[in-house]
Design an enzyme around this catalytic site. Sequence first.
Site, PDB file in Angstrom:
ATOM      1  N   THR A  57      28.207  43.945  60.324  1.00  0.00           N
ATOM      2  CA  THR A  57      28.397  42.583  60.809  1.00  0.00           C
ATOM      3  C   THR A  57      27.569  42.316  62.068  1.00  0.00           C
ATOM      4  O   THR A  57      27.304  43.244  62.839  1.00  0.00           O
ATOM      5  CB  THR A  57      29.897  42.358  61.121  1.00  0.00           C
ATOM      6  OG1 THR A  57      30.047  41.149  61.853  1.00  0.00           O
ATOM      7  CG2 THR A  57      30.489  43.476  61.970  1.00  0.00           C
ATOM      8  N   ASP A  58      27.241  41.047  62.281  1.00  0.00           N
ATOM      9  CA  ASP A  58      26.527  40.677  63.516  1.00  0.00           C
ATOM     10  C   ASP A  58      27.394  40.883  64.761  1.00  0.00           C
ATOM     11  O   ASP A  58      26.882  40.957  65.885  1.00  0.00           O
ATOM     12  CB  ASP A  58      26.027  39.223  63.453  1.00  0.00           C
ATOM     13  CG  ASP A  58      27.130  38.184  63.254  1.00  0.00           C
ATOM     14  OD1 ASP A  58      28.309  38.563  63.109  1.00  0.00           O
ATOM     15  OD2 ASP A  58      26.807  36.976  63.232  1.00  0.00           O
ATOM     16  N   GLU A  59      28.720  40.995  64.552  1.00  0.00           N
ATOM     17  CA  GLU A  59      29.613  41.116  65.715  1.00  0.00           C
ATOM     18  C   GLU A  59      29.388  42.409  66.490  1.00  0.00           C
ATOM     19  O   GLU A  59      29.817  42.527  67.638  1.00  0.00           O
ATOM     20  CB  GLU A  59      31.079  41.009  65.282  1.00  0.00           C
ATOM     21  CG  GLU A  59      31.389  39.678  64.652  1.00  0.00           C
ATOM     22  CD  GLU A  59      32.869  39.306  64.670  1.00  0.00           C
ATOM     23  OE1 GLU A  59      33.660  39.970  65.341  1.00  0.00           O
ATOM     24  OE2 GLU A  59      33.208  38.327  63.981  1.00  0.00           O
ATOM     25  N   TYR A 102      37.977  45.039  66.283  1.00  0.00           N
ATOM     26  CA  TYR A 102      37.296  44.982  64.976  1.00  0.00           C
ATOM     27  C   TYR A 102      35.825  45.337  65.111  1.00  0.00           C
ATOM     28  O   TYR A 102      35.318  46.238  64.427  1.00  0.00           O
ATOM     29  CB  TYR A 102      37.443  43.578  64.359  1.00  0.00           C
ATOM     30  CG  TYR A 102      36.445  43.301  63.252  1.00  0.00           C
ATOM     31  CD1 TYR A 102      36.538  43.960  62.024  1.00  0.00           C
ATOM     32  CD2 TYR A 102      35.378  42.405  63.441  1.00  0.00           C
ATOM     33  CE1 TYR A 102      35.602  43.724  61.012  1.00  0.00           C
ATOM     34  CE2 TYR A 102      34.453  42.168  62.435  1.00  0.00           C
ATOM     35  CZ  TYR A 102      34.571  42.833  61.231  1.00  0.00           C
ATOM     36  OH  TYR A 102      33.641  42.615  60.232  1.00  0.00           O
ATOM     37  N   LYS A 156      33.530  48.542  63.715  1.00  0.00           N
ATOM     38  CA  LYS A 156      32.346  48.389  62.839  1.00  0.00           C
ATOM     39  C   LYS A 156      31.116  49.028  63.502  1.00  0.00           C
ATOM     40  O   LYS A 156      30.303  49.667  62.836  1.00  0.00           O
ATOM     41  CB  LYS A 156      32.085  46.907  62.537  1.00  0.00           C
ATOM     42  CG  LYS A 156      33.146  46.224  61.685  1.00  0.00           C
ATOM     43  CD  LYS A 156      33.230  46.743  60.255  1.00  0.00           C
ATOM     44  CE  LYS A 156      32.059  46.354  59.399  1.00  0.00           C
ATOM     45  NZ  LYS A 156      32.253  46.779  57.979  1.00  0.00           N
TER      46      LYS A 156
HETATM   47  P1  NAD Z   1      38.182  41.210  53.178  1.00  0.00           P
HETATM   48  O1  NAD Z   1      39.186  41.486  54.253  1.00  0.00           O
HETATM   49  O2  NAD Z   1      38.249  39.947  52.431  1.00  0.00           O
HETATM   50  O3  NAD Z   1      38.223  42.396  52.105  1.00  0.00           O
HETATM   51  C1  NAD Z   1      38.301  43.741  52.476  1.00  0.00           C
HETATM   52  C2  NAD Z   1      38.646  44.545  51.225  1.00  0.00           C
HETATM   53  O4  NAD Z   1      38.668  45.936  51.592  1.00  0.00           O
HETATM   54  C3  NAD Z   1      40.025  44.224  50.631  1.00  0.00           C
HETATM   55  O5  NAD Z   1      39.907  44.102  49.234  1.00  0.00           O
HETATM   56  C4  NAD Z   1      40.874  45.426  51.015  1.00  0.00           C
HETATM   57  O6  NAD Z   1      41.899  45.697  50.071  1.00  0.00           O
HETATM   58  C5  NAD Z   1      39.838  46.548  51.045  1.00  0.00           C
HETATM   59  N1  NAD Z   1      40.212  47.666  51.925  1.00  0.00           N
HETATM   60  C6  NAD Z   1      40.611  47.600  53.228  1.00  0.00           C
HETATM   61  N2  NAD Z   1      40.850  48.843  53.686  1.00  0.00           N
HETATM   62  C7  NAD Z   1      40.584  49.701  52.661  1.00  0.00           C
HETATM   63  C8  NAD Z   1      40.628  51.112  52.525  1.00  0.00           C
HETATM   64  N3  NAD Z   1      41.028  51.891  53.536  1.00  0.00           N
HETATM   65  N4  NAD Z   1      40.266  51.670  51.344  1.00  0.00           N
HETATM   66  C9  NAD Z   1      39.870  50.876  50.303  1.00  0.00           C
HETATM   67  N5  NAD Z   1      39.832  49.545  50.378  1.00  0.00           N
HETATM   68  C10 NAD Z   1      40.173  48.952  51.548  1.00  0.00           C
HETATM   69  O7  NAD Z   1      36.772  41.402  53.887  1.00  0.00           O
HETATM   70  P2  NAD Z   1      35.381  40.636  53.636  1.00  0.00           P
HETATM   71  O8  NAD Z   1      35.351  39.416  54.450  1.00  0.00           O
HETATM   72  O9  NAD Z   1      35.149  40.580  52.182  1.00  0.00           O
HETATM   73  O10 NAD Z   1      34.379  41.683  54.300  1.00  0.00           O
HETATM   74  C11 NAD Z   1      33.823  42.740  53.534  1.00  0.00           C
HETATM   75  C12 NAD Z   1      32.919  43.561  54.439  1.00  0.00           C
HETATM   76  O11 NAD Z   1      31.891  42.728  54.975  1.00  0.00           O
HETATM   77  C13 NAD Z   1      33.636  44.152  55.649  1.00  0.00           C
HETATM   78  O12 NAD Z   1      33.121  45.444  55.868  1.00  0.00           O
HETATM   79  C14 NAD Z   1      33.268  43.224  56.798  1.00  0.00           C
HETATM   80  O13 NAD Z   1      33.263  43.926  58.012  1.00  0.00           O
HETATM   81  C15 NAD Z   1      31.882  42.799  56.393  1.00  0.00           C
HETATM   82  N6  NAD Z   1      31.433  41.473  56.851  1.00  0.00           N
HETATM   83  C16 NAD Z   1      32.214  40.369  56.650  1.00  0.00           C
HETATM   84  C17 NAD Z   1      31.729  39.115  57.028  1.00  0.00           C
HETATM   85  C18 NAD Z   1      32.542  37.856  56.803  1.00  0.00           C
HETATM   86  O14 NAD Z   1      32.148  36.797  57.280  1.00  0.00           O
HETATM   87  N7  NAD Z   1      33.651  37.901  56.089  1.00  0.00           N
HETATM   88  C19 NAD Z   1      30.459  38.990  57.621  1.00  0.00           C
HETATM   89  C20 NAD Z   1      29.695  40.151  57.835  1.00  0.00           C
HETATM   90  C21 NAD Z   1      30.193  41.385  57.421  1.00  0.00           C
HETATM   91  O1  DAU Z   2      30.289  37.252  62.230  1.00  0.00           O
HETATM   92  C1  DAU Z   2      30.730  37.975  61.120  1.00  0.00           C
HETATM   93  C2  DAU Z   2      32.241  38.077  61.147  1.00  0.00           C
HETATM   94  O2  DAU Z   2      32.725  36.783  60.784  1.00  0.00           O
HETATM   95  C3  DAU Z   2      32.798  39.148  60.215  1.00  0.00           C
HETATM   96  O3  DAU Z   2      32.357  40.403  60.643  1.00  0.00           O
HETATM   97  C4  DAU Z   2      34.329  39.104  60.206  1.00  0.00           C
HETATM   98  O4  DAU Z   2      34.832  40.028  59.261  1.00  0.00           O
HETATM   99  C5  DAU Z   2      34.767  37.698  59.818  1.00  0.00           C
HETATM  100  O5  DAU Z   2      36.173  37.610  59.889  1.00  0.00           O
HETATM  101  C6  DAU Z   2      34.134  36.655  60.738  1.00  0.00           C
HETATM  102  O6  DAU Z   2      34.671  36.778  62.090  1.00  0.00           O
HETATM  103  P1  DAU Z   2      35.072  35.500  62.972  1.00  0.00           P
HETATM  104  O7  DAU Z   2      36.055  35.939  63.964  1.00  0.00           O
HETATM  105  O8  DAU Z   2      33.864  34.792  63.443  1.00  0.00           O
HETATM  106  O9  DAU Z   2      35.750  34.594  61.803  1.00  0.00           O
HETATM  107  P2  DAU Z   2      37.063  33.666  61.804  1.00  0.00           P
HETATM  108  O10 DAU Z   2      37.031  32.882  60.536  1.00  0.00           O
HETATM  109  O11 DAU Z   2      38.290  34.428  62.131  1.00  0.00           O
HETATM  110  O12 DAU Z   2      36.770  32.661  63.003  1.00  0.00           O
HETATM  111  C7  DAU Z   2      35.609  31.840  63.021  1.00  0.00           C
HETATM  112  C8  DAU Z   2      35.617  31.096  64.340  1.00  0.00           C
HETATM  113  O13 DAU Z   2      36.683  30.139  64.323  1.00  0.00           O
HETATM  114  C9  DAU Z   2      35.872  31.979  65.543  1.00  0.00           C
HETATM  115  O14 DAU Z   2      35.111  31.511  66.636  1.00  0.00           O
HETATM  116  C10 DAU Z   2      37.359  31.798  65.821  1.00  0.00           C
HETATM  117  C11 DAU Z   2      37.621  30.377  65.390  1.00  0.00           C
HETATM  118  N1  DAU Z   2      38.985  30.113  64.832  1.00  0.00           N
HETATM  119  C12 DAU Z   2      39.459  30.932  63.864  1.00  0.00           C
HETATM  120  C13 DAU Z   2      40.703  30.712  63.320  1.00  0.00           C
HETATM  121  C14 DAU Z   2      41.245  31.637  62.249  1.00  0.00           C
HETATM  122  C15 DAU Z   2      39.703  29.017  65.282  1.00  0.00           C
HETATM  123  O15 DAU Z   2      39.242  28.263  66.160  1.00  0.00           O
HETATM  124  N2  DAU Z   2      40.951  28.803  64.733  1.00  0.00           N
HETATM  125  C16 DAU Z   2      41.484  29.623  63.795  1.00  0.00           C
HETATM  126  O16 DAU Z   2      42.652  29.382  63.372  1.00  0.00           O
END
Ligand code: NAD
Ligand code: DAU
Length: 373
Positions: A136-138, A161, A165
């Site tokens: 992730t970019d985070e 988190y 990562k």
């Molecule tokens: P998500 O939370 O929707 O899904 C995570 C999945 O992993 C779930 O199906 C969960 O059951 C499974 N899981 C969790 N712990 C596990 C374990 N110990 N063993 C096996 N399975 C397990 O997450 P997402 O948003 O789909 O993100 C997927 C990946 O992409 C993550 O690694 C996250 O860090 C990364 N990522 C997410 C975003 C985003 O915006 N959502 C952006 C950049 C990177």
């Molecule tokens: O940047 C990549 C990341 O993006 C991934 O690595 C993470 O897994 C994914 O969850 C996401 O992280 P964020 O924290 O950016 O996503 P989230 O949807 O939780 O929040 C997006 C933005 O909105 C953040 O600045 C927090 C804000 N927010 C979020 C929620 C849930 C609110 O203002 N209100 C809310 O209720």
Amino acid sequence: MKTYLVTGCAGFIGSNFVHYMLEKYAQIRLVNLDKLTYAGNLENLKDVEGDPRHIFVQGDICDKALVSDLITRYDPDYVINFAAESHVDRSIRNPEIFVESNVLGTVNLLQCCKDAWYNAEAKTWKEGKKYLQVSTDEVYGALGPEGYFTETTPLSPHSPYSSSKASADLFVMAFHDTYGMPVNITRCSNNYGPYQFPEKLIPLLINNAKQHKNLPVYGDGMQVRDWLYVMDHCKAIDMVASDGKVGEVYNVGGHNERPNIFIVKTVIAQLHDRLQDEGITEELITHVADRLGHDRRYGIDPTKIKNDLGWYPETPFEKGIVLTIDWYLANPEWMAHVTSGDYQKYYEQMYKNKEAHTRKAAARPRRAGRGGA
Ligand code: NAD
Ligand code: DAU
């Protein structure tokens, strides 16, 4: 025919990846290992039920015997690790599980791959194998108003988190540097699209707005995220797995930076018009206490993946957000199922707690030089 061991693919991005790959490749085998945590949902994979190219295994990436057995049995060409605890707010309340799944789980996958692929005497790796870590970019921390994250930006995570990562990324690179393991890391910005669990901003807004519930905006709502349609991320992962240069990191992002409040107002306007619902207005916006340690801005420079692999974001935000809202409106039963049971308890605790944090967050000074507000 290539075989992939993909982990965490009952979640948001992983399930979209399964759909993407099965659509793209007639000849493929995807072995999907997922623990089915609260975020994992087999309904996300209903469309591919019965497809012999997809094999689902419920289990934990920390389980050495299980992972080793899957690698021996299926002999995957690629191991792609999506599995993680992924929600920043949950990591603030309960960091331990983030260490377990995101750090120890990743190290276990690396070890199992090394056991199967590495000849320690000859110091050689089996041909054609690769481990890809979906990061992730985070991990880069936060930006001020100017500049972008490149692959050489130092890691400076702030939340539990992103720290977990970043730690996983360091182990992946350590396996490459120490043993010569063939690896890639992708670092993507915020994804949006179908099947995203409604703890994340966009599906949470859609779910609340439809019920005329408050739309919680953390702090001033001027935090900036770089939003990418999930299928564009899936395409990038496929390209990096196939063609990424071993040992390289690739940033993935769409130069689509928007302040949160813009996202909130867009979702309101879309739902108001599409549902012809006069109750969905900006009156629903409720500013609540800010997230602790909230990163102010993320912005990806995707030049490397564009130049080296030819990837670019195909879906403009204006199209992606319509596709996303369409999907949620067409799948109310999906939302009803994932928000039944524990979700209500989560929502109550998380957002009630935010009110209690208001004074503490306001009084807390930020460290200088880390791009925060
Ligand atoms: P998500 O939370 O929707 O899904 C995570 C999945 O992993 C779930 O199906 C969960 O059951 C499974 N899981 C969790 N712990 C596990 C374990 N110990 N063993 C096996 N399975 C397990 O997450 P997402 O948003 O789909 O993100 C997927 C990946 O992409 C993550 O690694 C996250 O860090 C990364 N990522 C997410 C975003 C985003 O915006 N959502 C952006 C950049 C990177
Ligand atoms: O940047 C990549 C990341 O993006 C991934 O690595 C993470 O897994 C994914 O969850 C996401 O992280 P964020 O924290 O950016 O996503 P989230 O949807 O939780 O929040 C997006 C933005 O909105 C953040 O600045 C927090 C804000 N927010 C979020 C929620 C849930 C609110 O203002 N209100 C809310 O209720």
